[in-house]
Scaffold this motif. Structure first.
Motif, PDB file in Angstrom:
ATOM      1  N   THR A  54       0.822  -1.210   0.000  1.00  0.00           N
ATOM      2  CA  THR A  54       0.000   0.000   0.000  1.00  0.00           C
ATOM      3  C   THR A  54       0.851   1.253   0.000  1.00  0.00           C
ATOM      4  O   THR A  54       1.951   1.286   0.575  1.00  0.00           O
ATOM      5  CB  THR A  54      -0.946   0.016   1.204  1.00  0.00           C
ATOM      6  N   THR A  55       0.349   2.279  -0.641  1.00  0.00           N
ATOM      7  CA  THR A  55       1.015   3.584  -0.623  1.00  0.00           C
ATOM      8  C   THR A  55       0.253   4.578   0.240  1.00  0.00           C
ATOM      9  O   THR A  55       0.577   5.766   0.273  1.00  0.00           O
ATOM     10  CB  THR A  55       1.142   4.149  -2.042  1.00  0.00           C
ATOM     11  N   MET A  56      -0.776   4.067   0.925  1.00  0.00           N
ATOM     12  CA  MET A  56      -1.531   4.914   1.855  1.00  0.00           C
ATOM     13  C   MET A  56      -1.602   4.219   3.212  1.00  0.00           C
ATOM     14  O   MET A  56      -1.934   3.035   3.282  1.00  0.00           O
ATOM     15  CB  MET A  56      -2.951   5.158   1.350  1.00  0.00           C
ATOM     16  N   ARG A  57      -1.304   4.962   4.256  1.00  0.00           N
ATOM     17  CA  ARG A  57      -1.367   4.398   5.598  1.00  0.00           C
ATOM     18  C   ARG A  57      -2.807   4.079   5.948  1.00  0.00           C
ATOM     19  O   ARG A  57      -3.676   4.938   5.865  1.00  0.00           O
ATOM     20  CB  ARG A  57      -0.800   5.394   6.611  1.00  0.00           C
ATOM     21  N   ARG A  58      -3.036   2.802   6.337  1.00  0.00           N
ATOM     22  CA  ARG A  58      -4.393   2.412   6.728  1.00  0.00           C
ATOM     23  C   ARG A  58      -4.404   1.720   8.074  1.00  0.00           C
ATOM     24  O   ARG A  58      -5.360   1.852   8.832  1.00  0.00           O
ATOM     25  CB  ARG A  58      -4.994   1.488   5.668  1.00  0.00           C
ATOM     26  N   GLY A  59      -3.381   0.974   8.344  1.00  0.00           N
ATOM     27  CA  GLY A  59      -3.376   0.115   9.522  1.00  0.00           C
ATOM     28  C   GLY A  59      -3.000   0.853  10.795  1.00  0.00           C
ATOM     29  O   GLY A  59      -2.598   2.020  10.772  1.00  0.00           O
TER      30      GLY A  59
END
Lengths: 151, 457
Positions: free
Chosen positions: A118-123
């Protein structure tokens, strides 16, 4: 403004100490900033901002699947206001050198991600640290204000 | 040679009397025996509001009889809590709010909260301190509309006050009903002044450029540490002169200002002297004649001052206290609330302490209750990286105190143990007129404004 170096009880001006979160309370680690490869020795951007690679040394990270069924850990560099996030790469227990960060002040964050590409922080965040350039603090938030020597 | 026997006999006879006259005072309580309280202090409830070693900073009681709410600042947990004290013996948690991404923030967090009322609505303003380099390093306070309590779903955020010119947030705030009817918020910053914000403009959605309406310079910085700002202050109306007055603790000393015109404060007098390092809190009596001050270092007592010469313009600086009080010379009292002649103290390791100033030259302890239940000297310090533990420190225990005027309820916020509620025997409420002084305290009359020369009903 007083330097926060004394507060950290050690470590030099290129070291970042990570704080664990409740998601991974046993996680520990540090990061050391190295100037990115440059023919000039000190690496800076055209705007004069220092450019770093980050060498992670981590331990105590639990199996990623124990945190919301994550698949692995991803390291990020974030602006101080958390508006801009740069993916650095995947990390595990042990050492890893990732790059690059080109900010005056920044945070280094490790999250547990279900998609490690992923290139977007989600966790959820498991470790976070602030750049040494962020150590200078106003007196009112400083332990020394309370009349006691730090450390 | 004259016999010495008669003189010796006389001396031996008087020895017990002399010994009594030189009695050094009550025996100190051993640190590991600091549990419970005096007979006149009844503990009603204790609530641990946060997990972990550090639970709370300051505390704020609403004062309207129909709104039994208390707000507890969550300190390094970066949150605050609202409790319903309809039954003070069983506080009921109504609402909790935490800054976004708390794990990524650095700083001492939620420090001080105040409620205010304007335009028929009630608000709560929570101050924050986050480090520069941390997210929200420029955030000073967040304001919430709490009119709909006890319904927690009705609480909504209405504004955030940021001040990027002096990052590090607001350590202390004071909400004040100005004599002009304006609702003002005074805030500390790291810089060399206190800021004055117009709360009516903020909550009405006025442009941010219009929020800041004045500032009070600090004439008593702590030069040896380069600490230029105020630490805390009290703002109150002086009926004798019909002026609004600011009493500021400026880390190197104290100062009193006329803030009747918030855009142009006027310095009246200062308190500076030896030992005023880390001048921390400054609270006057309702008539402004006396004041209680605190300096934030171990062993220092609360000092009592006669401000008469300063208030009358006969001197520019006062440098001699008239008395002092402490519960234990080995520790440190922290904040206090004056309900003349009583002074309610959040006494860090000594919990809630109360003394009276019926004779300001001879303060007398009234009672207390230990709330810290902690190991002496293992107080707050260090840094976030060390879990806020450093070298020896007595900064732990009772941080904040508040008093509800209509019924005398007393609350404590303890850094280590959380929220406490108390009743003190014989103290069923406070009105200054019952004690021959103006009915002025930190409690604001948000509907009618400060008490002027009104006839006593």
């Amino acid at each position: 403004m007083l330097a926060g170096l004394l507060l950290l009880g050690g470590g030099g001006p290129y070291d970042i100490l990570f704080l664990p979160t409740r998601a991974a309370p046993e996680a520990r680690g540090t990061a050391r900033l190295h100037y990115a490869t440059s023919p000039f020795g000190v690496a800076v951007t055209a705007e004069g901002v220092a450019r770093w690679t980050v060498r992670f040394t981590l331990e105590g990270l639990p199996p990623a699947r124990s945190i919301g069924n994550a698949q692995g850990y991803v390291a990020w560099a974030a602006s101080s206001d958390l508006r801009e996030w740069d993916r650095l790469g995947t990390v595990t227990n042990g050492t890893a050198t990732l790059g690059h960060v080109a900010r005056n002040k920044f945070m280094v964050v490790v999250t547990a991600e279900q998609d490690t590409t992923t290139t977007m922080r989600r966790g959820p965040t498991v470790l976070s640290g602030i750049s040494p350039s962020s150590w200078m603090q106003p007196l009112l938030t400083h332990a020394l204000f309370r009349g006691i020597p730090p450390g | 040679m004259r016999s010495v026997l008669p003189a010796l006999a006389l001396t031996l006879t008087l020895l017990p009397t002399l010994a009594t006259a030189q009695d050094p005072g009550a025996v100190l309580v051993d640190f590991d025996q600091k549990r419970g309280g005096t007979e006149n202090m009844t503990r009603l409830a204790h609530v641990e509001n946060n997990p972990g070693a550090w639970k709370a900073a300051d505390i704020e009681l609403e004062q309207d009889p129909g709104r039994p709410f208390v707000y507890v600042s969550g300190f390094v947990n970066y949150n605050f809590f609202i409790y319903d004290l309809t039954n003070p013996s069983a506080p009921r948690e109504l609402f909790q709010w935490t800054i976004e991404d708390p794990d990524l923030h650095r700083g001492i967090g939620a420090m001080d909260g105040k409620y205010f009322k304007t335009g028929g609505r009630y608000y709560y303003v929570q101050s924050f301190q986050f480090n520069p380099g941390s997210p929200d390093g420029d955030l000073g306070a967040v304001i919430f509309d709490v009119t709909g309590l006890p319904n927690p779903a009705s609480v909504r955020e209405v504004a955030r006050i940021r001040y990027a010119a002096s990052p590090g947030g607001f350590h202390n705030i004071f909400a004040y009903k100005h004599s002009t009817g304006r609702a003002l918020l005074f805030s500390t910053i790291g810089g060399d002044r206190a800021l004055i914000w117009d709360l009516d403009k903020i909550v009405s959605g006025a442009p941010e450029a219009d929020w800041l309406v004045g500032n009070v310079p600090n004439p008593t910085p702590m030069r040896q540490m380069g600490a230029s700002g105020y630490h805390d202050f009290y703002v109150g109306f002086d009926p004798a002169t019909n002026t609004d007055k600011f009493y500021g603790a400026g880390l190197g000393g104290y100062s009193t200002w006329d803030v009747t015109d918030p855009a142009a404060p006027t310095l009246l007098f200062t308190i500076t002297s030896l030992g005023m390092d880390l001048a921390h809190t400054f609270t006057p009596s309702p008539d402004g004649r006396y004041a209680v001050t605190e300096t934030e270092y171990q062993y220092t007592p609360l000092r009592i001052w006669d401000l008469q010469d300063g208030q009358a313009g006969r001197t520019q600086n006062i440098d001699q206290p008239i008395s002092a009080w402490t519960s234990d010379w080995r520790t440190l009292p922290h904040n206090h609330e004056v309900r003349w002649p009583y002074v309610f103290v959040s006494g860090y390791e000594d919990g809630l302490q109360v003394f009276n100033l019926k004779d300001p030259h001879n303060p007398e302890s009234e009672g207390g209750f230990y709330t810290c239940n902690c190991e002496h000297g293992k107080g707050f310090g260090g840094s976030q990286e060390t879990g806020w533990q450093g070298g020896p420190s007595v900064m732990q225990g009772a941080f904040g105190v508040d008093v509800r005027n209509h019924d005398g309820l007393v609350v404590i916020s303890d850094m280590r143990t959380g929220l406490w509620t108390f009743r003190m025997a014989g103290f069923d409420g406070w009105n200054g007129r019952d004690h021959g002084v103006p009915n002025i305290s930190s409690v604001q009359d948000w509907d009618r404004g400060p008490e002027r020369s009104r006839p006593i009903p």
